[in-house]
Design a protein around this motif. Sequence first.
Motif, short mmCIF file in Angstrom:
data_model
loop_
_atom_site.label_atom_id
_atom_site.label_comp_id
_atom_site.label_asym_id
_atom_site.label_seq_id
_atom_site.Cartn_x
_atom_site.Cartn_y
_atom_site.Cartn_z
N GLY A 266 57.40 35.26 49.56
CA GLY A 266 56.37 36.04 50.23
C GLY A 266 54.98 35.58 49.80
N SER A 267 54.03 36.53 49.72
CA SER A 267 52.65 36.16 49.40
C SER A 267 52.29 36.43 47.95
CB SER A 267 51.69 36.94 50.31
OG SER A 267 51.85 38.34 50.10
N ASN A 268 53.24 36.88 47.15
CA ASN A 268 52.95 37.23 45.75
C ASN A 268 53.91 36.53 44.79
OD1 ASN A 268 50.70 39.23 45.86
ND2 ASN A 268 52.15 40.31 47.18
N PHE A 269 54.14 35.27 45.05
CA PHE A 269 55.06 34.50 44.22
C PHE A 269 54.45 34.28 42.84
CE2 PHE A 269 56.85 30.12 43.22
CZ PHE A 269 58.06 30.62 42.75
N ASP A 270 55.17 34.63 41.80
CA ASP A 270 54.70 34.47 40.42
C ASP A 270 55.20 33.11 39.91
OD1 ASP A 270 53.74 34.81 37.89
OD2 ASP A 270 55.25 36.28 37.27
N GLY B 43 49.41 35.77 45.29
CA GLY B 43 48.55 36.93 45.12
C GLY B 43 47.08 36.56 45.06
N ASN B 44 46.40 36.99 44.00
CA ASN B 44 44.97 36.73 43.85
C ASN B 44 44.65 35.26 43.65
OD1 ASN B 44 44.39 39.47 44.07
ND2 ASN B 44 44.50 39.81 41.85
N HIS C 213 45.62 27.59 42.35
CA HIS C 213 46.16 28.65 41.50
C HIS C 213 45.11 29.10 40.48
CE1 HIS C 213 49.14 30.67 38.78
NE2 HIS C 213 49.68 30.99 39.94
N SER C 214 45.41 29.04 39.18
CA SER C 214 44.52 29.58 38.14
C SER C 214 43.65 28.51 37.49
CB SER C 214 45.36 30.28 37.07
OG SER C 214 46.39 29.43 36.58
N PHE C 215 43.51 27.35 38.11
CA PHE C 215 42.71 26.26 37.55
C PHE C 215 41.28 26.73 37.27
CE2 PHE C 215 39.89 22.54 38.64
CZ PHE C 215 40.03 21.89 37.43
N GLY C 216 40.66 27.37 38.25
CA GLY C 216 39.28 27.82 38.07
C GLY C 216 39.14 28.85 36.97
N MET C 217 40.12 29.74 36.84
CA MET C 217 40.06 30.76 35.80
C MET C 217 40.13 30.13 34.41
SD MET C 217 42.63 33.98 35.16
CE MET C 217 43.88 32.96 34.36
N HIS C 218 41.04 29.16 34.24
CA HIS C 218 41.18 28.52 32.93
C HIS C 218 39.95 27.66 32.62
CE1 HIS C 218 45.14 30.08 32.33
NE2 HIS C 218 45.61 29.50 33.42
N ALA C 219 39.39 27.01 33.64
CA ALA C 219 38.17 26.23 33.43
C ALA C 219 37.03 27.15 33.00
CB ALA C 219 37.81 25.47 34.70
N ALA C 220 36.92 28.31 33.66
CA ALA C 220 35.87 29.26 33.30
C ALA C 220 36.06 29.79 31.88
CB ALA C 220 35.85 30.42 34.30
N ASP C 221 37.31 30.09 31.52
CA ASP C 221 37.59 30.55 30.15
C ASP C 221 37.16 29.51 29.13
OD1 ASP C 221 38.62 32.93 31.05
OD2 ASP C 221 40.71 32.35 30.85
#
Length: 270
Positions: free
Chosen positions: A51-55, A105-106, A115-123
């Motif tokens: 679906g749209s919320n694959f973890d 998801g988000n 995916h979370s590339f931007g979040m980890h780069a920002a961290d």
Amino acid sequence: MEEYDPDLVPTQEFKILHNLVTDPDASAADAVQQVLDLTTTEILSKNDTPGSNFDSDVAWNICVLIIDIAANTAPTRQTKLLDFVSQIRKVTVADPRTGEKVGCGNFGYLWTDLHSFGMHAADMCNSFIHHHSHTPKDLEKWENSTAFIAQSTAAAAITRNGKPTHRMDFSIYGLYACRDAFEEENQYKSAVRTACLWFIYAAGSMLENCKIGRVYDLHDPPERGFDLDRWHAWKQGLVRTQAGYGDERTQELVRIALERIAQVEAERLN
């Protein structure tokens, strides 16, 4: 391998990306295909359709490892890792059973939204504090990471309206780097070196942002963003630092940064 998360070193994701930057014969295209194979296997291992919320553990691990491996890889050896990011974001992943795009998801869609590339780069960018007593290893990892994020930004498109449209664009951290280096009361060598790396690897993007007056709506009212007055002030700040630091490495970074500034001004300022 002590510089990496011990939980990730045994994974296939680590083997793929570490091999990419250490094996001269490894290619970004092959690494992308290997990650896509892992992604498909992961999707098919689920009992229910994503679906749209694959973890996705694969996507999370890859995005963590991109940043970690960049931190431990000299800028001259980061090209294939950057190519990997550029190539994989062009791939839309579909569930083989339904043909539907796989969303997380988000984090958007695999892999077009990275995916979370931007979040980890920002961290990573937000975790470093400038002071006078960094260890050589900590400074090396920070500068490797900064060079990677700046090169990622240089590979991203800057739109004329200044809106962020590309998941590889981290221009805001170039803005912060120059602010910290040249607009704060206390000037730290690490801040100056960070700003130099942004000019060395992303001077064109920095100047384009200044030309369009790019502002980030993170506060109300928005804080001052990029503009040409700032560009010229930053350049003068670099000139003033040329004789301010005795170590040859910092002086060399300032020299190269000023050369890149002169080059992009000749190309893009009329």
